[in-house]
Motif scaffolding. Structure first.
Motif, PDB file in Angstrom:
ATOM      1  N   LYS A   4       0.836  -1.210   0.000  1.00 35.95           N
ATOM      2  CA  LYS A   4       0.000   0.000   0.000  1.00 35.95           C
ATOM      3  C   LYS A   4       0.863   1.249   0.000  1.00 35.95           C
ATOM      4  O   LYS A   4       0.556   2.239  -0.690  1.00 35.95           O
ATOM      5  CB  LYS A   4      -0.926  -0.007   1.217  1.00 35.95           C
ATOM      6  N   THR A  38       2.543   1.619  -3.638  1.00 34.75           N
ATOM      7  CA  THR A  38       1.664   1.790  -4.799  1.00 34.75           C
ATOM      8  C   THR A  38       0.590   2.850  -4.590  1.00 34.75           C
ATOM      9  O   THR A  38       0.005   3.341  -5.563  1.00 34.75           O
ATOM     10  CB  THR A  38       0.945   0.462  -5.135  1.00 34.75           C
ATOM     11  N   GLY A  39       0.310   3.144  -3.312  1.00 29.84           N
ATOM     12  CA  GLY A  39      -0.789   4.048  -3.028  1.00 29.84           C
ATOM     13  C   GLY A  39      -2.142   3.398  -3.131  1.00 29.84           C
ATOM     14  O   GLY A  39      -3.181   4.049  -3.009  1.00 29.84           O
ATOM     15  N   GLN A  40      -2.142   2.070  -3.314  1.00 31.63           N
ATOM     16  CA  GLN A  40      -3.382   1.325  -3.461  1.00 31.63           C
ATOM     17  C   GLN A  40      -3.488   0.269  -2.361  1.00 31.63           C
ATOM     18  O   GLN A  40      -2.541  -0.487  -2.127  1.00 31.63           O
ATOM     19  CB  GLN A  40      -3.429   0.624  -4.831  1.00 31.63           C
ATOM     20  N   SER A  41      -4.637   0.211  -1.695  1.00 34.33           N
ATOM     21  CA  SER A  41      -4.849  -0.787  -0.663  1.00 34.33           C
ATOM     22  C   SER A  41      -5.356  -2.081  -1.258  1.00 34.33           C
ATOM     23  O   SER A  41      -6.318  -2.087  -2.032  1.00 34.33           O
ATOM     24  CB  SER A  41      -5.845  -0.288   0.389  1.00 34.33           C
ATOM     25  N   ALA A  42      -4.682  -3.198  -0.918  1.00 32.42           N
ATOM     26  CA  ALA A  42      -5.111  -4.516  -1.387  1.00 32.42           C
ATOM     27  C   ALA A  42      -5.711  -5.335  -0.246  1.00 32.42           C
ATOM     28  O   ALA A  42      -5.939  -6.545  -0.401  1.00 32.42           O
ATOM     29  CB  ALA A  42      -3.928  -5.264  -2.003  1.00 32.42           C
TER      30      ALA A  42
END
Length: 402
Positions: free
Chosen positions: A393, A396-400
């Motif tokens: 996170k 990438t700035g994205q939460s998985a």
């Protein structure tokens, strides 16, 4: 500081210990001697029996090693660097990960929770006797049905009541599992969800409190010396004075876990070093085909790969300690260290056991204990997968997360 050959680690290939001050180095060597002389003789017998040698508490008390990270508490009064604190965890795990975990739960998780989340009055009330190891602490977060998801799914509840009979009191109900030291701890930091605002809060439950029932977990294949417990809390009454005043949500708890997760990575480094040293010594002594197996290319390959893992992990943890000392480290920093170092640890203990061959599966040669205990370190304080998602996170700035 001049060191003797006995004090120098063969695994410190890049001389990381020279980064410590002379005073810090003396404390590390003190811990090294303590673990060698007082702890090691007790380890295998208690590991096999699944018992904790409680006589060690008095020996730890005499050592003055507790309370070092906390300024104003403990024998040395001035807080030590995160680098020294990490290397002490490493040093203890180099001899035995179970005893290191007993100490880490007390000196790290429990004391740090109070130091970080308690009021000044609470720190002054509990920390001096914990630093002296007159009282032992535990940390109760994980639940029977909640591990990685405990932040959002904590089932243990806390209900605040105020009346003439109870005064200003919290009533705790629920269960905790895998709680180290809990069978004999004097103070257990219990985390519970406030039913009124749904936020997680921390409570110091004192030994003997009615409704607080810890039962030792048996039949473990790792950390057999640690007395992990399953705790049942049934209408446990805790005064408001025992609620950690600086904890208002799980965000505050995460600050504690961020700091202690790095300590687990240092433990993993210690296990790697212990396993490597055992394998190196054995390779020099064990003869096959008329010569020491240390002369075989494939054995040297395993030893060098192990040393590489140790050296790389140590370098990562040195920089993590510097970030901590500077007050700029983040969740992803400790998560990357925990995920990476514990993975490298798994490789090293397996290679070490491989070098021992058949002798590697019996306790007599110690390596089997390191091999088994590594599995517990690999899993607790956030699995590799969960720590990977934290780092993922961040980059990438994205939460998985699910």
């Amino acid at each position: 500081m001049t060191t003797t050959l006995e004090d120098q680690l063969t695994a410190d290939f890049y001389d990381y210990e020279t980064l410590l001050s002379d005073e810090e180095r003396k404390l590390l060597v003190k811990a090294r001697s303590f673990m060698r002389d007082e702890v090691k003789p007790l380890v295998n017998e208690n590991w096999a029996a699944g018992t904790f040698p409680k006589e060690l508490i008095a020996k730890f008390r005499e050592s003055g090693l507790a309370g070092l990270p906390y300024e104003g508490y403990g024998e040395h009064r001035a807080a030590t660097s995160h680098l020294l604190t990490g290397m002490l965890a490493m040093e203890m795990s180099r001899t035995d990960a179970s005893v290191a975990t007993f100490f880490g739960v007390h000196n790290g998780l429990a004391m740090y929770s109070i130091h970080s989340g308690g009021s000044q009055e609470q720190r002054d009330r509990w920390l001096p006797e914990m630093a002296a190891m007159d009282k032992i602490g535990a940390f109760a977060m994980t639940e029977p049905l909640g591990g990685s998801d405990v932040a959002g799914g904590m089932r243990t509840t806390a209900q605040r009541v105020s009346n003439e009979e109870d005064g200003d009191t919290w009533i705790l109900n629920g269960a905790k599992r895998w709680i180290g030291n809990a069978t004999f701890a004097d103070y257990v930091v219990v985390w519970a969800r406030d039913v009124d605002d749904n936020n997680v809060k921390g409570f110091v439950v004192e030994k003997g409190t009615p409704g607080f029932s810890p039962v030792k977990i048996e039949n473990k294949i790792a950390f057999r010396i640690v007395e992990n417990a399953e705790i049942t809390l049934t209408d446990v009454r805790v005064p408001e004075a025992n609620r950690l005043q600086g904890i208002d949500s799980f965000r505050d708890v995460a600050e504690i876990l961020r700091a202690t997760r790095g300590g687990v990575a240092w433990q993993a480094l210690g296990v790697m070093i212990g396993a490597y040293e055992l394998a190196l010594d054995y390779a020099k002594e064990r003869k096959q085909f008329g010569r020491p197996i240390a002369r075989f290319q494939l054995v040297q390959d395993l030893l060098v790969k192990s040393l590489g893992n140790i050296t790389a992990s140590w370098g990562m943890l040195v920089q993590l300690a510097r970030l901590q000392d500077a007050g700029i480290f983040k969740d992803e920093h400790s998560s990357l260290a925990k995920a990476f170092v514990t993975s490298r640890m798994r490789e090293v203990v397996a290679w070490g056991r491989e070098i021992f061959g058949g002798n590697g599966i019996v306790l007599d040669h110690d390596i089997a204990r390191f091999f088994a205990d590594a599995e517990a370190i690999y899993s607790f304080e956030g699995t590799r997968e969960m720590n990977t998602l934290i780092v993922g996170k961040a980059i990438t700035g994205q939460s998985a997360f699910v």
